[in-house]
Design a protein around this motif. Sequence first.
Motif, mmCIF file in Angstrom:
data_model
loop_
_atom_site.group_PDB
_atom_site.id
_atom_site.type_symbol
_atom_site.label_atom_id
_atom_site.label_comp_id
_atom_site.label_asym_id
_atom_site.label_seq_id
_atom_site.Cartn_x
_atom_site.Cartn_y
_atom_site.Cartn_z
ATOM 1 N N ASP A 82 -65.529 -3.860 27.938
ATOM 2 C CA ASP A 82 -66.012 -4.147 29.231
ATOM 3 C C ASP A 82 -64.842 -4.258 30.210
ATOM 4 O O ASP A 82 -64.209 -5.324 30.463
ATOM 5 C CB ASP A 82 -66.900 -5.414 29.317
ATOM 6 C CG ASP A 82 -67.340 -5.607 30.564
ATOM 7 O OD1 ASP A 82 -67.189 -5.078 31.656
ATOM 8 O OD2 ASP A 82 -68.410 -6.550 30.589
ATOM 9 N N ALA A 83 -64.747 -3.138 31.139
ATOM 10 C CA ALA A 83 -63.630 -2.900 31.873
ATOM 11 C C ALA A 83 -63.713 -4.152 33.067
ATOM 12 O O ALA A 83 -62.513 -4.625 33.411
ATOM 13 C CB ALA A 83 -63.710 -1.627 32.521
ATOM 14 N N ASN A 84 -64.850 -4.337 33.781
ATOM 15 C CA ASN A 84 -64.760 -5.528 34.597
ATOM 16 C C ASN A 84 -64.503 -6.950 33.977
ATOM 17 O O ASN A 84 -63.896 -7.658 34.682
ATOM 18 C CB ASN A 84 -66.693 -5.399 35.067
ATOM 19 C CG ASN A 84 -66.785 -4.247 35.775
ATOM 20 O OD1 ASN A 84 -66.123 -3.634 36.393
ATOM 21 N ND2 ASN A 84 -68.276 -3.962 35.833
ATOM 22 N N ILE A 92 -52.611 -10.970 28.294
ATOM 23 C CA ILE A 92 -53.119 -9.589 28.223
ATOM 24 C C ILE A 92 -54.137 -9.212 27.034
ATOM 25 O O ILE A 92 -54.945 -8.711 27.258
ATOM 26 C CB ILE A 92 -52.074 -8.646 28.608
ATOM 27 C CG1 ILE A 92 -51.417 -8.968 29.936
ATOM 28 C CG2 ILE A 92 -52.608 -7.262 28.930
ATOM 29 C CD1 ILE A 92 -50.389 -8.276 30.568
ATOM 30 N N ARG A 93 -53.061 -9.441 25.934
ATOM 31 C CA ARG A 93 -53.803 -8.915 24.651
ATOM 32 C C ARG A 93 -54.971 -9.596 24.465
ATOM 33 O O ARG A 93 -56.036 -8.930 23.670
ATOM 34 C CB ARG A 93 -52.721 -9.057 23.716
ATOM 35 C CG ARG A 93 -53.214 -8.265 22.448
ATOM 36 C CD ARG A 93 -51.987 -7.846 21.180
ATOM 37 N NE ARG A 93 -52.547 -7.091 20.395
ATOM 38 C CZ ARG A 93 -52.941 -7.064 18.998
ATOM 39 N NH1 ARG A 93 -53.291 -8.491 18.896
ATOM 40 N NH2 ARG A 93 -53.489 -6.393 18.479
ATOM 41 N N GLU A 94 -55.111 -10.652 24.592
ATOM 42 C CA GLU A 94 -56.199 -11.563 24.441
ATOM 43 C C GLU A 94 -57.599 -10.809 24.932
ATOM 44 O O GLU A 94 -58.591 -10.914 24.541
ATOM 45 C CB GLU A 94 -56.343 -13.097 24.839
ATOM 46 C CG GLU A 94 -55.398 -14.000 24.130
ATOM 47 C CD GLU A 94 -55.190 -15.283 24.617
ATOM 48 O OE1 GLU A 94 -54.533 -16.045 23.730
ATOM 49 O OE2 GLU A 94 -55.265 -15.444 25.649
ATOM 50 N N LEU A 95 -57.366 -10.368 26.294
ATOM 51 C CA LEU A 95 -58.397 -9.573 26.976
ATOM 52 C C LEU A 95 -58.619 -8.229 26.591
ATOM 53 O O LEU A 95 -59.815 -7.889 26.763
ATOM 54 C CB LEU A 95 -57.778 -9.476 28.641
ATOM 55 C CG LEU A 95 -57.632 -10.784 29.171
ATOM 56 C CD1 LEU A 95 -56.830 -10.217 30.646
ATOM 57 C CD2 LEU A 95 -58.901 -11.579 29.469
ATOM 58 N N MET A 96 -57.785 -7.558 25.683
ATOM 59 C CA MET A 96 -58.073 -6.321 25.123
ATOM 60 C C MET A 96 -57.496 -5.784 23.742
ATOM 61 O O MET A 96 -56.573 -5.225 23.845
ATOM 62 C CB MET A 96 -57.868 -5.306 26.147
ATOM 63 C CG MET A 96 -56.448 -5.352 26.827
ATOM 64 S SD MET A 96 -56.359 -4.174 28.266
ATOM 65 C CE MET A 96 -54.942 -5.003 29.262
ATOM 66 N N PRO A 97 -57.808 -6.758 22.827
ATOM 67 C CA PRO A 97 -57.145 -6.502 21.702
ATOM 68 C C PRO A 97 -57.235 -5.294 20.982
ATOM 69 O O PRO A 97 -56.460 -4.842 20.031
ATOM 70 C CB PRO A 97 -57.537 -7.800 20.852
ATOM 71 C CG PRO A 97 -58.676 -8.071 21.424
ATOM 72 C CD PRO A 97 -58.656 -7.560 22.822
ATOM 73 N N THR A 98 -58.442 -4.653 21.106
ATOM 74 C CA THR A 98 -58.553 -3.536 20.341
ATOM 75 C C THR A 98 -57.805 -2.286 21.189
ATOM 76 O O THR A 98 -57.714 -1.191 20.598
ATOM 77 C CB THR A 98 -59.896 -3.094 20.189
ATOM 78 O OG1 THR A 98 -60.613 -3.002 21.393
ATOM 79 C CG2 THR A 98 -60.452 -4.173 19.340
ATOM 80 N N LEU A 99 -57.306 -2.248 22.420
ATOM 81 C CA LEU A 99 -56.847 -1.445 23.213
ATOM 82 C C LEU A 99 -55.182 -1.426 23.290
ATOM 83 O O LEU A 99 -54.401 -0.354 23.228
ATOM 84 C CB LEU A 99 -57.335 -1.452 24.585
ATOM 85 C CG LEU A 99 -56.692 -0.410 25.722
ATOM 86 C CD1 LEU A 99 -57.333 0.866 25.264
ATOM 87 C CD2 LEU A 99 -57.382 -0.720 26.993
ATOM 88 N N LYS A 100 -54.672 -2.702 23.272
ATOM 89 C CA LYS A 100 -53.319 -2.712 23.311
ATOM 90 C C LYS A 100 -52.755 -3.544 22.117
ATOM 91 O O LYS A 100 -53.199 -4.490 21.797
ATOM 92 C CB LYS A 100 -52.976 -3.527 24.586
ATOM 93 C CG LYS A 100 -53.499 -2.645 25.910
ATOM 94 C CD LYS A 100 -52.558 -1.291 26.318
ATOM 95 C CE LYS A 100 -52.996 -0.735 27.305
ATOM 96 N NZ LYS A 100 -52.395 0.692 27.622
#
Length: 252
Positions: free
Chosen positions: A126-128, A151-159
């Motif tokens: 969810d980008a938002n 930051i990684r907590e917000l997008m663990p599968t991306l970064k």
Amino acid sequence: MKTKYSIRISMLLTILFCLTSCQKDEIDTWVSIEADKTTVAVNETVSFTMSGNAETYVVYTGDIEIKPTGQQIPHIFANSYLVITGGKKVDDEAYVLTQGSLDTWTPILTAEIVAYNLANPNTTIDANAVIAGLQGLVDKSYYKDTAAIRIRELMPTLKTFTNCQNLVSTYFENLSVLLTPVGGFSTGVAINRYNLTYSYKFGTPGTYVVTLLGTRLSDKNYSGSGYIYNSTSSASDYTYKRNTDTVTIVVE
């Protein structure tokens, strides 16, 4: 009776004044340093004589000592921990994400998330929600690795964590207080207070300011119940007094 009472009060005030004066004088600190010669040749021994009423004495020779191994050890008082830090916390990391940086980052990150979602329809991001999470980091101070973790907590599968560290370096402003000088803090040589002499050889031509630092510590400043209910001790219980003296040595 009034006369006797007045005399007693005067005596008590005199005693209190003396005690106060003694307490002040107790930590007044003075030091002095002299050299047997102030112009010498390279590797010629210089003998220093010191005096004072300090409890600890440290000499900074003002040069960079080169050990036989090639190791360089600075002894310059101006680069000592005491002078440089001035009571500040040393090397305190502070990385801050500003609103302007987030505004620059948002379209780039949104495009990455859109591409990821197209390639991974079963685990979309969810980008938002990610942008809202980053908004919560704005104007807050973090250690670099702590910011990367957030930051990684917000997008663990991306970064990956390494990716996030790089993002901190790219988009966060580095407001760290880095006070340690190149080569590290200068050190001095502790001198035996009962034998205030020191000999030294300067290995390089130049003019060197030799500094003597003396420190004196007060008695414990008791407050409240003293040690009756609290037997612990801290630096705030004491008063420090420091003083310095210098002598200049010319090495030809």
